[in-house]
Structure formats: structure tokens, C-alpha cells
Design a protein around this motif. Structure first.
Motif, PDB file in Angstrom:
ATOM      1  N   ILE A   1       1.089  -1.020  -0.282  1.00  9.14           N
ATOM      2  CA  ILE A   1      -0.182   0.141   0.042  1.00  9.14           C
ATOM      3  C   ILE A   1       1.149   1.690  -0.652  1.00  9.14           C
ATOM      4  O   ILE A   1       1.530   1.640   0.999  1.00  9.14           O
ATOM      5  CB  ILE A   1      -0.993   0.187   1.182  1.00  9.14           C
ATOM      6  CG1 ILE A   1      -1.864  -1.468   1.445  1.00  9.14           C
ATOM      7  CG2 ILE A   1      -1.694   1.559   1.561  1.00  9.14           C
ATOM      8  CD1 ILE A   1      -3.288  -1.271   0.174  1.00  9.14           C
ATOM      9  N   THR A   2       1.009   1.548  -0.958  1.00  7.03           N
ATOM     10  CA  THR A   2       1.928   3.345  -0.952  1.00  7.03           C
ATOM     11  C   THR A   2       1.147   4.128  -0.755  1.00  7.03           C
ATOM     12  O   THR A   2       1.060   5.414  -1.237  1.00  7.03           O
ATOM     13  CB  THR A   2       2.217   3.662  -2.145  1.00  7.03           C
ATOM     14  OG1 THR A   2       0.968   2.959  -3.425  1.00  7.03           O
ATOM     15  CG2 THR A   2       3.774   2.558  -2.197  1.00  7.03           C
TER      16      THR A   2
ATOM     17  N   TYR B   1      -3.045  10.481   0.452  1.00  9.62           N
ATOM     18  CA  TYR B   1      -1.792  10.924   1.001  1.00  9.62           C
ATOM     19  C   TYR B   1      -0.847   9.463   0.355  1.00  9.62           C
ATOM     20  O   TYR B   1      -1.472   8.661   0.550  1.00  9.62           O
ATOM     21  CB  TYR B   1      -2.078  11.035   2.712  1.00  9.62           C
ATOM     22  CG  TYR B   1      -0.506  11.118   2.997  1.00  9.62           C
ATOM     23  CD1 TYR B   1       0.693  12.294   2.780  1.00  9.62           C
ATOM     24  CD2 TYR B   1      -0.122   9.998   3.775  1.00  9.62           C
ATOM     25  CE1 TYR B   1       1.579  12.377   3.307  1.00  9.62           C
ATOM     26  CE2 TYR B   1       1.392  10.485   4.182  1.00  9.62           C
ATOM     27  CZ  TYR B   1       1.700  11.655   4.302  1.00  9.62           C
ATOM     28  OH  TYR B   1       3.378  11.503   4.226  1.00  9.62           O
ATOM     29  N   ALA B   2      -0.009  10.017  -0.490  1.00  5.59           N
ATOM     30  CA  ALA B   2       1.306   9.189  -0.948  1.00  5.59           C
ATOM     31  C   ALA B   2       2.347   8.806  -0.443  1.00  5.59           C
ATOM     32  O   ALA B   2       2.771  10.843  -0.204  1.00  5.59           O
ATOM     33  CB  ALA B   2       1.471   8.792  -2.506  1.00  5.59           C
ATOM     34  N   ASP B   3       3.410   8.184  -0.054  1.00 10.41           N
ATOM     35  CA  ASP B   3       4.316   8.951   0.873  1.00 10.41           C
ATOM     36  C   ASP B   3       4.885   7.186   0.420  1.00 10.41           C
ATOM     37  O   ASP B   3       4.574   6.144   0.319  1.00 10.41           O
ATOM     38  CB  ASP B   3       4.302   8.226   2.377  1.00 10.41           C
ATOM     39  CG  ASP B   3       5.025   8.990   2.981  1.00 10.41           C
ATOM     40  OD1 ASP B   3       6.651   8.273   2.151  1.00 10.41           O
ATOM     41  OD2 ASP B   3       4.861   9.286   4.055  1.00 10.41           O
TER      42      ASP B   3
ATOM     43  N   SER C   1       2.777  -1.346   4.072  1.00  9.39           N
ATOM     44  CA  SER C   1       1.316  -2.783   5.362  1.00  9.39           C
ATOM     45  C   SER C   1       1.168  -3.015   3.458  1.00  9.39           C
ATOM     46  O   SER C   1       1.096  -2.441   2.400  1.00  9.39           O
ATOM     47  CB  SER C   1       0.376  -1.466   5.370  1.00  9.39           C
ATOM     48  OG  SER C   1      -0.113  -0.534   4.602  1.00  9.39           O
ATOM     49  N   TYR C   2       0.257  -4.226   3.082  1.00  9.75           N
ATOM     50  CA  TYR C   2      -0.182  -4.629   2.431  1.00  9.75           C
ATOM     51  C   TYR C   2      -1.282  -5.528   2.410  1.00  9.75           C
ATOM     52  O   TYR C   2      -1.542  -5.420   3.434  1.00  9.75           O
ATOM     53  CB  TYR C   2       1.035  -6.045   2.719  1.00  9.75           C
ATOM     54  CG  TYR C   2       2.670  -6.170   2.504  1.00  9.75           C
ATOM     55  CD1 TYR C   2       2.946  -5.633   1.551  1.00  9.75           C
ATOM     56  CD2 TYR C   2       3.459  -6.307   4.074  1.00  9.75           C
ATOM     57  CE1 TYR C   2       4.547  -5.311   1.386  1.00  9.75           C
ATOM     58  CE2 TYR C   2       4.298  -5.560   4.256  1.00  9.75           C
ATOM     59  CZ  TYR C   2       4.830  -5.533   2.970  1.00  9.75           C
ATOM     60  OH  TYR C   2       5.962  -5.019   3.080  1.00  9.75           O
TER      61      TYR C   2
ATOM     62  N   GLU D   1       2.143  -1.636  -6.694  1.00  9.24           N
ATOM     63  CA  GLU D   1       1.596  -0.614  -5.834  1.00  9.24           C
ATOM     64  C   GLU D   1      -0.119  -1.056  -4.929  1.00  9.24           C
ATOM     65  O   GLU D   1      -0.037  -1.109  -6.588  1.00  9.24           O
ATOM     66  CB  GLU D   1       1.776   0.426  -6.628  1.00  9.24           C
ATOM     67  CG  GLU D   1       2.793   1.577  -5.985  1.00  9.24           C
ATOM     68  CD  GLU D   1       3.073   2.570  -6.992  1.00  9.24           C
ATOM     69  OE1 GLU D   1       2.071   3.654  -7.361  1.00  9.24           O
ATOM     70  OE2 GLU D   1       3.613   3.609  -6.475  1.00  9.24           O
ATOM     71  N   GLY D   2      -0.321  -0.365  -4.386  1.00 12.94           N
ATOM     72  CA  GLY D   2      -1.844  -0.415  -3.921  1.00 12.94           C
ATOM     73  C   GLY D   2      -2.195   0.139  -3.379  1.00 12.94           C
ATOM     74  O   GLY D   2      -1.904   1.249  -2.793  1.00 12.94           O
TER      75      GLY D   2
END
Ligand SMILES: Cc1cc2nc3c(=O)[nH]c(=O)nc-3n(C[C@H](O)[C@H](O)[C@H](O)COP(=O)(O)OP(=O)(O)OC[C@H]3O[C@@H](n4cnc5c(N)ncnc54)[C@H](O)[C@@H]3O)c2cc1C
Length: 445
Positions: A87-88, A105-107, A117-118, A221-222
Motif C-alpha cells: 500500500i503506497t 496521501y502518498a508516501d 503495509s500490504y 503498488e496498492g
């Protein structure tokens, strides 16, 4: 022995087990399998009893695993585990009936293993974790329901499955949210309606490329997306969406006490939410792969039950270790860490040859010093925050009124922000209510 036990599950025959285990674990979810893995690694004889046909067969999650807890036990696990996506991107939306206000929010730091986290599908992920424990020597028997605890002289010393009795020095109950076994020992109360929510979940199949394009993702990415307001029809709850490799996990979580107050049933509310103009395009063309429903506790830290007694420990959901803090739901990393700590406690108890409550109390001390009870205590006021109905009713509407005016260019005279934001805020309960919610949010998250 394993064949004999599996036969019990298949035929319901009575086979008396002469073997005594160091530990019996009830439930092969994340808590149970982590405990089994940790105990088996330490050379202990451990039996895991799982009622599902395989580990994970009956397990439900919205879908996001914070990796840090498992990273400690299996460094680099995401390289080989059946995770779906890292998770991005985090999105949170307030949905009114016809509109949605979303923050994204992307980080880049979300990519590091210690903070990653997945998205996971439990039927695959739990099976993989159980196989890891099995490879270390833990014995799993599936398709068997543990019915009763065996208690002698006030000490738990095994479980009964049908007529079969299996004994051990210690039992770890990792049997999930209801845990009738913990209730039978007086460790945990029957769950009250006000303290629980029901989650209904669909896994919706979509092509990998469609998911990437729809959510603006690269290959692995998720995105995790929480939505409050319209989906729960004014009740405490919301919808969450997680992108998997070739599917989406979409769940509606609604406080149980709201059921019956709405004219619509929970499945009808879920269908209604899926048709919302923000949600419908995300799932368009998808194929239903899986449907499930599950209870989730909502009371947080205040619901932590008795965690140990003579010969028994509770881990994961059996110990109500879940928090719902509006922008995320957590239970899986708590389940993993509590499973590990329960096992560490048992390993020390074995060294002492003492499985009394006094020795097992080390479990509570370890939990108190771990992120599990620290984070749960930190967020103890989250349930109170959720009681502000405006978050689910009036605020999505307020956001719509403000942003609609900002973004509507139709030739009519423009108005300054305060001119339209003030009446919208007043309608939603006013500045003092907003300040109250802000203060409660500060205490809760
Ligand atoms: C809708 C929903 C969304 C959620 N979303 C998230 C999320 O995104 N992220 C997150 O971290 N957490 C989430 N959670 C919480 C998370 O799913 C749980 O905290 C986690 O699954 C707890 O793991 P566990 O191993 O303790 O219990 P479980 O996963 O429930 O495992 C219990 C196991 O015990 C077995 N069992 C039960 N009784 C018996 C018996 N008598 N005999 C034999 N076997 C038995 C069951 O079959 C099951 O395999 C969500 C929960 C729900 C319901």
C-alpha cells in the motif's frame, strides 16, 4: 497422530489421544499460527486445532496487514508470502448521497519493509503462515471444532473435540472474536451489541491493468481507501476498499446496534453503497469472487478481557485486540504480536515447569510494554469519537456544499468562501460542535 486427528474431523469418530502436547492452540488465524510458529521454532510440541478446512478458510479482514509485527519474526516475509500489493496510497472520503470529498496521501516511506503495509487475502495468506509453522514442526489438524475446555482443579489442561480429549501443559485460545471457549472460562463476556460491528465483504475480480489504471498505481503498488457517510446510512461505520493484484476487497462495516434502525438490511446498504457515484466506477465490470461476513469488536482497549488464567492464554481477536480509528482498522498486527508474545510466555513457563496464572502473568506485562496494548490504550477514546453522528451524517453534506460552490463555475456571481462555508458549517452543527469533535479526535487519534 496427525492422520488419526484428521480422521476425527472427517468421520466424527471417537479416538482417544494418548499424546500429550506442550501446547494446544485453538484457531489457525494469524494469532494462532504465529504462536505455533514461535513455539515450534523453540522445539516445543504444539498442536493447532482449526475448524475450517484449511487455515484461513473462515477468516475475514478488510484487507490491510501492517507488516512490522511479522517482519520481526520472518524478516523479508513479503518477498515470498502471498501478499497482494504494497500500500503506497491512502485515500479517505466523506460521501454524501451524490458527491464525495477525498483526501489522498502518498508516501515513498511506505515502501520500507519496517513501515510497509500490504493488501492480503486471508484464505491465501493464513494458509501460507500455517505452512511456515508446519515446516518448523507444528502439527495442524483442520476441519475439527474445539468444543469445550478441560479444566482440572481449576487449571486448564486441554480441550475436548467431540468425545476426544486432548491434553497439554497450556492452551492458547486464538479462536477469534466470539471465543465461546474463553467465555466458558469466565475470561471474556458475551459481546454486547453496542461493542460490535458487522462487516460484510466482497472480493471483486478485475484485470490487473484495469486496477492499475483505475487507481493510478504501478505494478505492485496498492491503495487503501476508507469512505464514511452515505455507506453506513448515518450509523457508525463506513466502507473500506483495498486493491489486490487482480481483485478489490470492498467491505462495509456497520455498528451492530444500528441494524434495525435503518429501513435497509446490511446487504441492501452494501448494494446501495456500491452504486454510489464515487464507488460504482471503481468496481464497474468486476466479477464477484468471494462474499463473507464477520463480527468486529468496536470497544477497543476498554474491552480487553482477562488475558491469562492457570494453563490458558488469549491472543488476537479472542482477546478483543482490534481498533477502528476511522482512517484505518487494525487487528492483524495485534494478532501476530500477541500470538508471538503468548508463545514467548509459554516457552519461559516451560523452562520453569510452571504454567500457573502467576507465571503466565508475564504475558500481560509483555503486552503492556508492546505496541499492542500501548497503541490500544493510546486510541482508547476512539469509540467516543465515533459517537459524534455528524461525522457520518452532516459533515459529508457540509463538505459537498462547500466544494460544490468552489468548483461550480456557471456564470452566476461568485461568493467569498466564508459566505457559503459559514451557513454550511452552521447546518452541520456549528463551530462549537466542530471544535468538540476536533478535541475528541485529538484525544482519540
Ligand atoms: C470486515 C473486517 C475488516 C477488517 N479489516 C482489517 C484490516 O484491514 N486490517 C487489520 O489489521 N485488521 C482488520 N480486521 C481485523 C482482523 O481481521 C482481525 O483482528 C484478525 O483477523 C484477528 O486474527 P485472529 O487470528 O485473532 O482471529 P481469526 O482470524 O478470526 O482466526 C480465528 C481462527 O479460529 C478458528 N476457530 C474459531 N473457533 C474455533 C474452534 N472452536 N475450534 C477450532 N477452530 C476455531 C477460526 O476458524 C479461525 O481460523 C478486520 C475485521 C473485519 C471483520
Amino acid at each position: 497422530m496427525q492422520d488419526e486427528l484428521q480422521d476425527i474431523g472427517k468421520k466424527g469418530e471417537v479416538i482417544v489421544s494418548d499424546d500429550r502436547f506442550d501446547a494446544i492452540i485453538v484457531g489457525a488465524g494469524l494469532a494462532g499460527s504465529t504462536a505455533a510458529l514461535t513455539l515450534a521454532k523453540a522445539g516445543m510440541e504444539v498442536l493447532v486445532i482449526e475448524r475450517g478446512n484449511w487455515a484461513g478458510a473462515k477468516n475475514v479482514s478488510g484487507g490491510r496487514l501492517y507488516g512490522h509485527a511479522l517482519e520481526k519474526i520472518l524478516p523479508g516475509f513479503a518477498e515470498e508470502a502471498p501478499i497482494e500489493r504494497k500500500i503506497t496510497k491512502e485515500r479517505i472520503s466523506l460521501l454524501s448521497e451524490t458527491a464525495g470529498t477525498t483526501i489522498e496521501y502518498a508516501d515513498e516511506s511506505f515502501r520500507k519493509p519496517e513501515t510497509a503495509s500490504y493488501s492480503v487475502l486471508r484464505s491465501k495468506f493464513d494458509k501460507w503462515l500455517a505452512e511456515k509453522a508446519e515446516a518448523e514442526g507444528a502439527m495442524f489438524v483442520t476441519g475439527i471444532h474445539a468444543d469445550e475446555m478441560i479444566v482440572k482443579d481449576g487449571k486448564v489442561c486441554g480441550v475436548k473435540c467431540g468425545e476426544e480429549e486432548m491434553e497439554a501443559d497450556v492452551v492458547i485460545l486464538a479462536d477469534g472474536v466470539n471465543s465461546p471457549l474463553a467465555q466458558s472460562l469466565g475470561m471474556k463476556k458475551e459481546l454486547a451489541q453496542a461493542e460490535t460491528a458487522v462487516g460484510v465483504k466482497e472480493v471483486i475480480g478485475l484485470e490487473e491493468k484495469v486496477i492499475r489504471d483505475r487507481f493510478g498505481l504501478t505494478e505492485n503498488e496498492g491503495c487503501a481507501w476508507m469512505m464514511a457517510g452515505y455507506p453506513s446510512d448515518g450509523g457508525i461505520g463506513g466502507m473500506c476498499l483495498y486493491t489486490n493484484k487482480e481483485s478489490l476487497s470492498l467491505a462495509l462495516v456497520l455498528t451492530t446496534s444500528y441494524i434495525g434502525q435503518s429501513e435497509l438490511s446490511v446487504p441492501q446498504l452494501f448494494e446501495r453503497a456500491k452504486a454510489h457515484p464515487v464507488v460504482a466506477p471503481l468496481i464497474e465490470g468486476g466479477k464477484l469472487l468471494e462474499y463473507s461476513a464477520h463480527l468486529v469488536t468496536e470497544g477497543g482497549y476498554n474491552m480487553i478481557p482477562t488475558l491469562y488464567k492457570d494453563g490458558v492464554l488469549l491472543a488476537g481477536d479472542a482477546a478483543n485486540m482490534v481498533i477502528n480509528i476511522a482512517y484505518t482498522v487494525r487487528g492483524m498486527d495485534f494478532a501476530i504480536e500477541s500470538g508471538r508474545l503468548a508463545a514467548e510466555t509459554v516457552i519461559k513457563a516451560k523452562e520453569k515447569g510452571d504454567f500457573s496464572a502467576s507465571t503466565l502473568s508475564a504475558y500481560k506485562q509483555m503486552l503492556d510494554n508492546s505496541f499492542v496494548l500501548r497503541d490500544m490504550q493510546f486510541h482508547a477514546k476512539a469509540p467516543k469519537l465515533m459517537e459524534h453522528k455528524e461525522i457520518f451524517t452532516k459533515y459529508p453534506q457540509m463538505a459537498q456544499e462547500i466544494f460544490s460552490e468552489m468548483y461550480t463555475i456557471d456564470g452566476n456571481p461568485r461568493r467569498h468562501l466564508l459566505k457559503f462555508a459559514k451557513p454550511a458549517l452552521k447546518k452541520a452543527g456549528g463551530i462549537f460542535k466542530l471544535a468538540r469533535i476536533g478535541l475528541d479526535a485529538n484525544k482519540a487519534i
